[in-house]
Design an enzyme around this catalytic site. Structure first.
Site, mmCIF file in Angstrom:
data_model
loop_
_atom_site.group_PDB
_atom_site.id
_atom_site.type_symbol
_atom_site.label_atom_id
_atom_site.label_comp_id
_atom_site.label_asym_id
_atom_site.label_seq_id
_atom_site.Cartn_x
_atom_site.Cartn_y
_atom_site.Cartn_z
ATOM 1 N N ASN A 62 -91.564 -35.005 -4.966
ATOM 2 C CA ASN A 62 -91.411 -36.456 -5.083
ATOM 3 C C ASN A 62 -90.203 -36.834 -5.040
ATOM 4 O OD1 ASN A 62 -92.014 -35.305 -7.531
ATOM 5 N ND2 ASN A 62 -92.324 -37.587 -8.269
ATOM 6 N N GLU A 64 -88.134 -40.312 -5.945
ATOM 7 C CA GLU A 64 -88.265 -41.795 -6.312
ATOM 8 C C GLU A 64 -87.197 -42.551 -6.093
ATOM 9 O OE1 GLU A 64 -91.086 -41.224 -10.198
ATOM 10 O OE2 GLU A 64 -89.029 -41.761 -10.531
ATOM 11 N N CYS A 73 -94.010 -39.429 -2.481
ATOM 12 C CA CYS A 73 -94.754 -38.566 -3.085
ATOM 13 C C CYS A 73 -94.602 -37.187 -2.364
ATOM 14 C CB CYS A 73 -96.281 -38.688 -2.997
ATOM 15 S SG CYS A 73 -96.814 -40.174 -3.903
ATOM 16 N N GLU A 75 -96.648 -34.705 -1.753
ATOM 17 C CA GLU A 75 -97.514 -34.365 -0.499
ATOM 18 C C GLU A 75 -96.993 -34.866 0.661
ATOM 19 O OE1 GLU A 75 -100.119 -34.858 -4.259
ATOM 20 O OE2 GLU A 75 -98.211 -35.566 -3.461
ATOM 21 N N CYS A 112 -102.568 -38.731 -4.714
ATOM 22 C CA CYS A 112 -102.797 -40.332 -5.024
ATOM 23 C C CYS A 112 -103.629 -40.639 -3.638
ATOM 24 C CB CYS A 112 -101.569 -40.991 -5.045
ATOM 25 S SG CYS A 112 -100.506 -41.286 -3.669
#
Length: 160
Positions: A62, A64, A73, A75, A112
């Protein structure tokens, strides 16, 4: 009124050592890349390793940003990279590991909602399921045979 019941099934492995050897290796890759995550705001690091049908392993962590919607993210980092570099390859397996810098994550951490939708898009595009293995920092690992276990009522192009 009618009622529908939706059930899902997961395989549960109590430790990484219980996983098949190829998945142990994939999860170790996810754990290693998790440590490179840029997560100064949430202190929650996620690593992902994808196994493609061309035998390539794609990694993601991830990333940010102070403008929260601008981050990605792990994924989606891995999936979009795989789609860009190997557009014809299918994603066979995905290993996810998540850890917090402030507490120990001992429960399996699933993708998520945004990541589930992204995984769904690729699973539908390739017309084959993606095995998803996910864990926290320690503890058991859940295996889903397909994204459909995590998102049983998929939204896809047939609704558009």
């Amino acid at each position: 009124m009618n009622k529908i019941t939706i059930t899902t099934n997961f395989d549960v492995f109590e430790s990484i050592q219980e996983l098949p050897i190829d998945i142990q290796n994939l999860m170790q890759e996810a754990i290693a890349i998790r440590k490179t995550a840029y997560a100064p705001y949430s202190n929650f690091k996620v690593g992902v390793a994808l196994l493609l049908d061309n035998e390539k392993i794609i990694l993601g962590s991830n990333q940010e940003n102070a403008a929260y919607p601008s981050g990605l993210c792990a994924e989606r980092v891995a999936i979009f990279h795989a789609g860009a570099v190997f557009p014809e390859a299918k994603i066979l397996k995905m290993a996810i590991s998540a850890a917090s810098s402030t507490t120990t994550t001992s429960a399996p951490i699933p993708p998520c909602g945004s990541c589930r939708q992204t995984i769904a898009e690729y699973e539908i595009k390739q017309n084959t399921p993606i095995e998803i293995y996910f864990m926290g920092e320690i503890g058991s690992i859940y295996k889903s045979d397909s994204l459909k276990n995590l998102l049983p009522l998929l939204f896809d192009k047939k609704f558009l």
